[in-house]
Scaffold this active site. Structure first.
Site, PDB file in Angstrom:
ATOM      1  N   ASP A  61      -2.306  -1.482  -5.642  1.00  0.00           N
ATOM      2  CA  ASP A  61      -2.960  -0.415  -4.878  1.00  0.00           C
ATOM      3  C   ASP A  61      -3.618   0.575  -5.840  1.00  0.00           C
ATOM      4  O   ASP A  61      -2.925   1.221  -6.620  1.00  0.00           O
ATOM      5  CB  ASP A  61      -1.916   0.300  -4.015  1.00  0.00           C
ATOM      6  CG  ASP A  61      -2.499   1.425  -3.168  1.00  0.00           C
ATOM      7  OD1 ASP A  61      -3.737   1.576  -3.142  1.00  0.00           O
ATOM      8  OD2 ASP A  61      -1.712   2.142  -2.524  1.00  0.00           O
ATOM      9  N   ASP A  91      -0.810   8.500  -7.422  1.00  0.00           N
ATOM     10  CA  ASP A  91       0.520   8.658  -6.829  1.00  0.00           C
ATOM     11  C   ASP A  91       1.609   8.705  -7.894  1.00  0.00           C
ATOM     12  O   ASP A  91       2.499   9.560  -7.843  1.00  0.00           O
ATOM     13  CB  ASP A  91       0.831   7.514  -5.860  1.00  0.00           C
ATOM     14  CG  ASP A  91      -0.010   7.551  -4.598  1.00  0.00           C
ATOM     15  OD1 ASP A  91      -0.627   8.600  -4.317  1.00  0.00           O
ATOM     16  OD2 ASP A  91      -0.053   6.531  -3.890  1.00  0.00           O
ATOM     17  N   SER A 106       0.833  -1.198   0.000  1.00  0.00           N
ATOM     18  CA  SER A 106       0.000   0.000   0.000  1.00  0.00           C
ATOM     19  C   SER A 106       0.867   1.247   0.000  1.00  0.00           C
ATOM     20  O   SER A 106       2.050   1.196   0.308  1.00  0.00           O
ATOM     21  CB  SER A 106      -0.899   0.013   1.239  1.00  0.00           C
ATOM     22  OG  SER A 106      -1.741  -1.112   1.235  1.00  0.00           O
ATOM     23  N   CYS A 107       0.235   2.360  -0.313  1.00  0.00           N
ATOM     24  CA  CYS A 107       0.885   3.667  -0.312  1.00  0.00           C
ATOM     25  C   CYS A 107       1.526   3.896   1.057  1.00  0.00           C
ATOM     26  O   CYS A 107       0.928   3.548   2.067  1.00  0.00           O
ATOM     27  CB  CYS A 107      -0.175   4.730  -0.587  1.00  0.00           C
ATOM     28  SG  CYS A 107       0.450   6.393  -0.595  1.00  0.00           S
ATOM     29  N   PRO A 108       2.725   4.389   1.108  1.00  0.00           N
ATOM     30  CA  PRO A 108       3.555   4.967   0.057  1.00  0.00           C
ATOM     31  C   PRO A 108       4.616   4.001  -0.475  1.00  0.00           C
ATOM     32  O   PRO A 108       5.511   4.417  -1.206  1.00  0.00           O
ATOM     33  CB  PRO A 108       4.228   6.136   0.760  1.00  0.00           C
ATOM     34  CG  PRO A 108       4.489   5.608   2.145  1.00  0.00           C
ATOM     35  CD  PRO A 108       3.274   4.727   2.442  1.00  0.00           C
TER      36      PRO A 108
END
Length: 79
Positions: free
Chosen positions: A43, A49, A16-18
């Site tokens: 994701d 992003d 997942s982010c980041p």
């Protein structure tokens, strides 16, 4: 998309982010200017992003597409 020689492939599926962006940042620094890195992610947030990251860093986002549940990004190092 035309066939592009990929110098580095990074698999961030399941992260997942980041983390996909962090791995991409490390990866892009390991290839030469003009070479292309491919990042695989799952994701959904990675779409915005990677667009934002490319604009902020000046690297060229050549491809951003979804194939089934995997997002595929190809980025050319520009500096």
């Amino acid at each position: 998309m035309e066939d592009v020689q990929v110098a580095l492939k990074i698999d961030t599926k399941g992260l997942s982010c980041p983390l996909p962006i962090i791995r991409a940042k490390k990866g892009i620094e390991s290839i030469a200017i003009g070479e292309v890195m491919e990042v695989l992610a799952t994701d959904p947030g990675s779409v915005s992003d990677f667009k934002a990251w490319s604009r902020a860093t000046g690297h060229e986002l050549l491809q951003a597409e979804q194939i089934d549940s995997v997002y595929v990004y190809r980025i050319r190092r520009s500096k």
